[in-house]
Each structure stands twice: as C-alpha cells, then as structure tokens.
Design a protein around this motif. Structure first.
Motif, PDB file in Angstrom:
ATOM      1  N   LEU A 126      18.162   2.129  -8.582  1.00  0.00           N
ATOM      2  CA  LEU A 126      17.886   3.114  -7.538  1.00  0.00           C
ATOM      3  C   LEU A 126      17.397   4.406  -8.187  1.00  0.00           C
ATOM      4  CD1 LEU A 126      18.061   3.733  -4.470  1.00  0.00           C
ATOM      5  CD2 LEU A 126      20.294   4.758  -4.935  1.00  0.00           C
ATOM      6  N   LEU A 127      16.173   4.794  -7.875  1.00  0.00           N
ATOM      7  CA  LEU A 127      15.606   6.040  -8.377  1.00  0.00           C
ATOM      8  C   LEU A 127      15.756   7.103  -7.296  1.00  0.00           C
ATOM      9  CD1 LEU A 127      12.358   4.652 -10.078  1.00  0.00           C
ATOM     10  CD2 LEU A 127      14.672   4.854 -11.023  1.00  0.00           C
ATOM     11  N   ALA A 128      16.687   8.013  -7.495  1.00  0.00           N
ATOM     12  CA  ALA A 128      17.050   8.988  -6.462  1.00  0.00           C
ATOM     13  C   ALA A 128      16.654  10.404  -6.859  1.00  0.00           C
ATOM     14  CB  ALA A 128      18.548   8.918  -6.181  1.00  0.00           C
ATOM     15  N   SER A 129      15.495  10.551  -7.508  1.00  0.00           N
ATOM     16  CA  SER A 129      15.060  11.873  -7.970  1.00  0.00           C
ATOM     17  C   SER A 129      14.306  12.631  -6.887  1.00  0.00           C
ATOM     18  CB  SER A 129      14.206  11.728  -9.231  1.00  0.00           C
ATOM     19  OG  SER A 129      14.954  11.186 -10.288  1.00  0.00           O
ATOM     20  N   HIS A 130      14.821  12.585  -5.671  1.00  0.00           N
ATOM     21  CA  HIS A 130      14.301  13.379  -4.570  1.00  0.00           C
ATOM     22  C   HIS A 130      14.923  14.779  -4.644  1.00  0.00           C
ATOM     23  CE1 HIS A 130      13.816   9.206  -3.544  1.00  0.00           C
ATOM     24  NE2 HIS A 130      13.251   9.452  -2.381  1.00  0.00           N
ATOM     25  N   TRP A 131      14.425  15.700  -3.826  1.00  0.00           N
ATOM     26  CA  TRP A 131      15.020  17.029  -3.792  1.00  0.00           C
ATOM     27  C   TRP A 131      16.485  16.899  -3.387  1.00  0.00           C
ATOM     28  CZ3 TRP A 131      14.517  21.413  -5.964  1.00  0.00           C
ATOM     29  CH2 TRP A 131      15.226  22.524  -5.498  1.00  0.00           C
ATOM     30  N   LEU A 132      17.370  17.354  -4.245  1.00  0.00           N
ATOM     31  CA  LEU A 132      18.820  17.300  -4.038  1.00  0.00           C
ATOM     32  C   LEU A 132      19.260  15.901  -3.625  1.00  0.00           C
ATOM     33  CD1 LEU A 132      19.490  20.754  -2.304  1.00  0.00           C
ATOM     34  CD2 LEU A 132      19.070  20.212  -4.719  1.00  0.00           C
ATOM     35  N   ALA A 133      18.671  14.895  -4.272  1.00  0.00           N
ATOM     36  CA  ALA A 133      19.054  13.484  -4.100  1.00  0.00           C
ATOM     37  C   ALA A 133      18.889  12.984  -2.670  1.00  0.00           C
ATOM     38  CB  ALA A 133      20.482  13.255  -4.593  1.00  0.00           C
ATOM     39  N   GLY A 134      17.971  13.613  -1.915  1.00  0.00           N
ATOM     40  CA  GLY A 134      17.673  13.105  -0.570  1.00  0.00           C
ATOM     41  C   GLY A 134      17.925  14.080   0.559  1.00  0.00           C
ATOM     42  N   ALA A 135      18.330  15.314   0.244  1.00  0.00           N
ATOM     43  CA  ALA A 135      18.722  16.261   1.287  1.00  0.00           C
ATOM     44  C   ALA A 135      17.566  16.729   2.155  1.00  0.00           C
ATOM     45  CB  ALA A 135      19.406  17.479   0.661  1.00  0.00           C
ATOM     46  N   ALA A 136      16.319  16.510   1.721  1.00  0.00           N
ATOM     47  CA  ALA A 136      15.156  16.834   2.553  1.00  0.00           C
ATOM     48  C   ALA A 136      14.566  15.584   3.190  1.00  0.00           C
ATOM     49  CB  ALA A 136      14.087  17.552   1.727  1.00  0.00           C
ATOM     50  N   VAL A 137      14.443  14.511   2.410  1.00  0.00           N
ATOM     51  CA  VAL A 137      13.731  13.335   2.915  1.00  0.00           C
ATOM     52  C   VAL A 137      14.489  12.645   4.045  1.00  0.00           C
ATOM     53  CG1 VAL A 137      14.670  11.641   1.267  1.00  0.00           C
ATOM     54  CG2 VAL A 137      12.377  11.350   2.192  1.00  0.00           C
ATOM     55  N   PHE A 138      15.807  12.592   3.989  1.00  0.00           N
ATOM     56  CA  PHE A 138      16.548  11.905   5.052  1.00  0.00           C
ATOM     57  C   PHE A 138      16.506  12.651   6.380  1.00  0.00           C
ATOM     58  CE2 PHE A 138      18.202   9.417   1.528  1.00  0.00           C
ATOM     59  CZ  PHE A 138      18.193   8.144   2.082  1.00  0.00           C
ATOM     60  N   PRO A 139      16.702  13.976   6.406  1.00  0.00           N
ATOM     61  CA  PRO A 139      16.488  14.678   7.672  1.00  0.00           C
ATOM     62  C   PRO A 139      15.080  14.493   8.220  1.00  0.00           C
ATOM     63  CG  PRO A 139      17.759  16.052   6.197  1.00  0.00           C
ATOM     64  CD  PRO A 139      17.307  14.871   5.400  1.00  0.00           C
ATOM     65  N   ILE A 140      14.074  14.519   7.349  1.00  0.00           N
ATOM     66  CA  ILE A 140      12.696  14.331   7.819  1.00  0.00           C
ATOM     67  C   ILE A 140      12.545  12.971   8.487  1.00  0.00           C
ATOM     68  CG2 ILE A 140      10.314  13.982   7.043  1.00  0.00           C
ATOM     69  CD1 ILE A 140      10.882  16.156   4.914  1.00  0.00           C
ATOM     70  N   LEU A 141      13.098  11.931   7.892  1.00  0.00           N
ATOM     71  CA  LEU A 141      12.992  10.599   8.485  1.00  0.00           C
ATOM     72  C   LEU A 141      13.751  10.509   9.796  1.00  0.00           C
ATOM     73  CD1 LEU A 141      13.254   8.371   5.303  1.00  0.00           C
ATOM     74  CD2 LEU A 141      11.201   9.020   6.585  1.00  0.00           C
ATOM     75  N   GLU A 142      14.811  11.263   9.930  1.00  0.00           N
ATOM     76  CA  GLU A 142      15.529  11.296  11.209  1.00  0.00           C
ATOM     77  C   GLU A 142      14.708  12.059  12.253  1.00  0.00           C
ATOM     78  OE1 GLU A 142      18.770  10.513  13.840  1.00  0.00           O
ATOM     79  OE2 GLU A 142      17.931   9.563  12.057  1.00  0.00           O
ATOM     80  N   PHE A 143      14.129  13.205  11.868  1.00  0.00           N
ATOM     81  CA  PHE A 143      13.285  13.963  12.795  1.00  0.00           C
ATOM     82  C   PHE A 143      12.051  13.157  13.184  1.00  0.00           C
ATOM     83  CE2 PHE A 143      14.783  17.862  10.159  1.00  0.00           C
ATOM     84  CZ  PHE A 143      16.005  17.846  10.798  1.00  0.00           C
ATOM     85  N   ALA A 144      11.555  12.335  12.266  1.00  0.00           N
ATOM     86  CA  ALA A 144      10.328  11.576  12.507  1.00  0.00           C
ATOM     87  C   ALA A 144      10.460  10.574  13.650  1.00  0.00           C
ATOM     88  CB  ALA A 144       9.905  10.845  11.232  1.00  0.00           C
ATOM     89  N   LYS A 145      11.676  10.258  14.026  1.00  0.00           N
ATOM     90  CA  LYS A 145      11.887   9.309  15.123  1.00  0.00           C
ATOM     91  C   LYS A 145      11.346   9.852  16.446  1.00  0.00           C
ATOM     92  CE  LYS A 145      16.011   7.319  12.950  1.00  0.00           C
ATOM     93  NZ  LYS A 145      17.486   7.166  13.034  1.00  0.00           N
ATOM     94  N   ALA A 146      11.145  11.166  16.538  1.00  0.00           N
ATOM     95  CA  ALA A 146      10.630  11.774  17.768  1.00  0.00           C
ATOM     96  C   ALA A 146       9.100  11.715  17.836  1.00  0.00           C
ATOM     97  CB  ALA A 146      11.089  13.224  17.868  1.00  0.00           C
ATOM     98  N   TYR A 147       8.438  11.216  16.791  1.00  0.00           N
ATOM     99  CA  TYR A 147       6.978  11.230  16.710  1.00  0.00           C
ATOM    100  C   TYR A 147       6.398   9.821  16.791  1.00  0.00           C
ATOM    101  CZ  TYR A 147       7.352  16.046  14.938  1.00  0.00           C
ATOM    102  OH  TYR A 147       7.619  17.388  14.796  1.00  0.00           O
ATOM    103  N   THR A 148       5.231   9.715  17.404  1.00  0.00           N
ATOM    104  CA  THR A 148       4.459   8.479  17.315  1.00  0.00           C
ATOM    105  C   THR A 148       3.460   8.557  16.166  1.00  0.00           C
ATOM    106  OG1 THR A 148       2.851   9.322  18.928  1.00  0.00           O
ATOM    107  CG2 THR A 148       4.660   7.963  19.767  1.00  0.00           C
ATOM    108  N   ALA A 149       3.045   9.745  15.811  1.00  0.00           N
ATOM    109  CA  ALA A 149       2.147   9.954  14.674  1.00  0.00           C
ATOM    110  C   ALA A 149       2.427  11.337  14.098  1.00  0.00           C
ATOM    111  CB  ALA A 149       0.687   9.842  15.096  1.00  0.00           C
ATOM    112  N   ILE A 150       2.424  11.439  12.763  1.00  0.00           N
ATOM    113  CA  ILE A 150       2.706  12.705  12.089  1.00  0.00           C
ATOM    114  C   ILE A 150       1.470  13.119  11.302  1.00  0.00           C
ATOM    115  CG2 ILE A 150       4.170  13.894  10.417  1.00  0.00           C
ATOM    116  CD1 ILE A 150       6.364  11.861  11.059  1.00  0.00           C
TER     117      ILE A 150
END
Length: 340
Positions: A126-150
C-alpha cells in the motif's frame, strides 16, 4: 478478533506521527498487538509502555533482516520515514505480510513500483504517500458523490510553520521540495509538471487571509485523475501561519478543496470545502495510517487484500474515512461558490 494477529511492526513508531498512530490504532483496535520500532530502543519501549499491548524493538534499515533476527514475526510493516534502500519493503515481501509506506513524492515512486513488479505475488503493498496519508483525497471522493461530472479540483493545504513535526517529516519536506523538478498537475485533461512561475499560487485561508503557496505533488493528483477523470487538478501548499495562530491560539492545519462541475440534477455545482484539524497535521496523518492498517489486516471494510499494489482510496470507503476524521477532531465547512 484482532488478538489473533502477530504484532504490527511500526518503523518510526516512536516519532511524532508514529506514536500518535500507535495510540489511534490502540483506540480503534484495543487488542491488536504492536511492535514500536526505532533506532532508539529506549524511546520505542517508552511509547510501547504508554500504548499498551506493545513491545519496543530496535530497527536497523541497513540490514536485510532489519536487525530483528529470525525469531520475531509480524503481521504487517508500516514505515513512517523514507527508506532509501527499501529494506523494509523487501522484508515485508520476504515474509509475505502487508506493507504500508507514506513518505514518497510522486516523482520518486519508481523504485517502490519496480520492487513490487519484480515480486508481485509476495505481499500486498500500500503506497499511502498522499497529503497527510489521505486527509484530502478521501473527503474529495466523498464530496464527488454529488457530481455527475467534475471539471476542476483545486486543493489548497496549509502547513503551519510551527507544525513540521519530527525529523522524518522535515526530511521528507526538504527532499520533496528540494529535489522535485516540478509538481504534477492536470490541466485541460493533460498531465503537466508545474515549475518556475507556473508553480506559484495563492492560498486563501479559512479566515480569508491570502498567502503565498506553491504547487506540490504528493500522490493526490495522480490518484484523483485516475478516480474522477477531472479535467483540472492541482494541489498547492502554503507553509505559513495558520488562521488559529493569527487568533493567538495554537497552530492548526487546513485543507481547502474547491470543486466545480455538474451536480446530479445537471446544474452547475461549485463548492468550497474547508477542513481544519485544530491539533495540526500529525493527528490526520496518524489516523490515515491507522485506517490503512485496519484495512490491510481485514479488520474493517472487507477481507484483507491479496498480494498486489494498492493506493488507499482503492481499499478504504471514503464515507468511513471522513466519519473517522470528524470523530478525531476535524471540522468540515461547506460554502457554495455560485452566486445566487
């Protein structure tokens, strides 16, 4: 039950982030044994005593067996610093146990990928070298559920000047900012490396103050490009004073996410999300690694993954990750960017 597991080896577990990760793992998984590893055995043992159900071990990354000999066995390896020889990854592959790393920049991921490719059936990596180990990417993926296209994902992160953490974090920051020729971005659907003047940006803090920032490329940009197909993605880092310190309070860390596209109703959707962890960056990084350990051992979110090469957003449910962020003190604020 997690008591069936051998200890999780946490290399750098006595450091600022590692020790917090050990405490969070203990809170999430009370019976999971831990092995707190470091060069200073005394410090490692002190953290182990504080966490409980843990032992301290001395780790030597110059040796193929990490200086641990043949008697000790572990259920997973987590490393909180840059292992320039990949001794820890080879050790995990040799023993067929999960491996989690979090200290590589996008430009230097090649050696880990090559090491995996030459032993693809040995262990889950598992390569977890995201910003703060995922603290930005996971919220973005949760917010993305409200979009049909970004169309656009703009990430601004603020690291307070008093919140660098320990020597390993400082070494990562200096290496990535010093050696990276440019930062990976996505512009008009094409991967671009932003350097020089193109790397400069402005970050608007949660209190409205504008600060200098520069393009930065942990794994978030390439991960979000693969997952969302957004046409424009960029992450900018401001290394400055946080809004909380301007209020004469202790430092905090900030993540500002601006997303634009089309909502589920087909109408334009343009929101700004502000995430603040009042205790700084270390708790968020520690939480991300704790959730990764849970998932890699099959303690949460499904069975333990088979040998393979993974990014955390492929394995961990964004809703679960965001819920845990809130439980551990992060605040979330949402603002519409579309004029009424």
């Amino acid at each position: 039950m997690s008591s069936k597991f051998l200890p999780v080896l946490m290399i750098g577990g006595s450091g600022v982030v590692g020790s917090q990760a050990a405490k969070i793992i203990r809170r999430l998984q009370p019976t999971l044994p831990l092995a707190v590893g470091g060069r200073d055995l005394g410090r490692a043992e002190a953290v182990a005593r504080e966490v409980g159900n843990a032992v301290g071990v001395s780790v030597d990354l110059e040796r193929p067996d990490l200086g641990l000999g043949d008697e000790l066995r572990f259920s997973a390896v987590v490393i909180f610093l840059k292992d320039e020889k990949l001794s820890s990854m080879r050790y995990a592959q040799h023993h067929g146990i999960p491996y989690i790393s979090l200290s590589s920049g996008t430009f230097e991921v090649g050696p880990e990928m090559a090491q995996y490719i030459h032993a693809p059936d040995k262990a889950p990596i598992l390569l977890a070298s995201h910003w703060l180990a995922g603290a930005a990417v996971f919220p973005i993926l949760e917010f993305a559920k409200a979009y049909t296209a970004i169309d656009r994902i703009r990430i601004g992160v603020l690291l307070d000047e008093q919140d660098m953490g320990g020597p390993a974090a400082l070494a990562d920051y200096n290496r990535i900012t010093g050696f990276a020729p440019a930062a990976l971005t996505v512009k008009d659907g094409r991967f671009r490396w932003a350097g020089g003047e193109d790397s400069k940006a402005r970050y608007v803090s949660v209190d409205g103050v504008e600060l200098d920032a520069v393009a930065y490329s942990p794994f978030d940009v390439m991960a979000l490009a693969a997952r969302t197909n957004a046409a424009n993605i960029r992450l900018d880092l401001a290394y400055s004073e946080s809004a909380s310190r301007r209020r004469r309070e202790p430092f905090s860390t900030e993540i500002v996410i601006e997303m634009a596209g089309r909502g589920r109703d087909g109408q334009p959707l343009d929101h700004r999300h502000e995430i603040v962890q009042p205790e700084g960056q270390a708790p968020l990084t520690a939480l991300g690694i704790a959730l990764a350990v849970e998932r890699m051992l099959g303690l949460e979110g499904g069975d333990a993954p088979a040998p393979g090469l993974y990014l955390p957003e492929v394995l961990i449910d964004p809703a679960y990750y965001v819920r845990r962020m809130k439980e551990f003190g992060a605040s979330f604020t949402e603002r519409s960017m579309i004029a009424a």
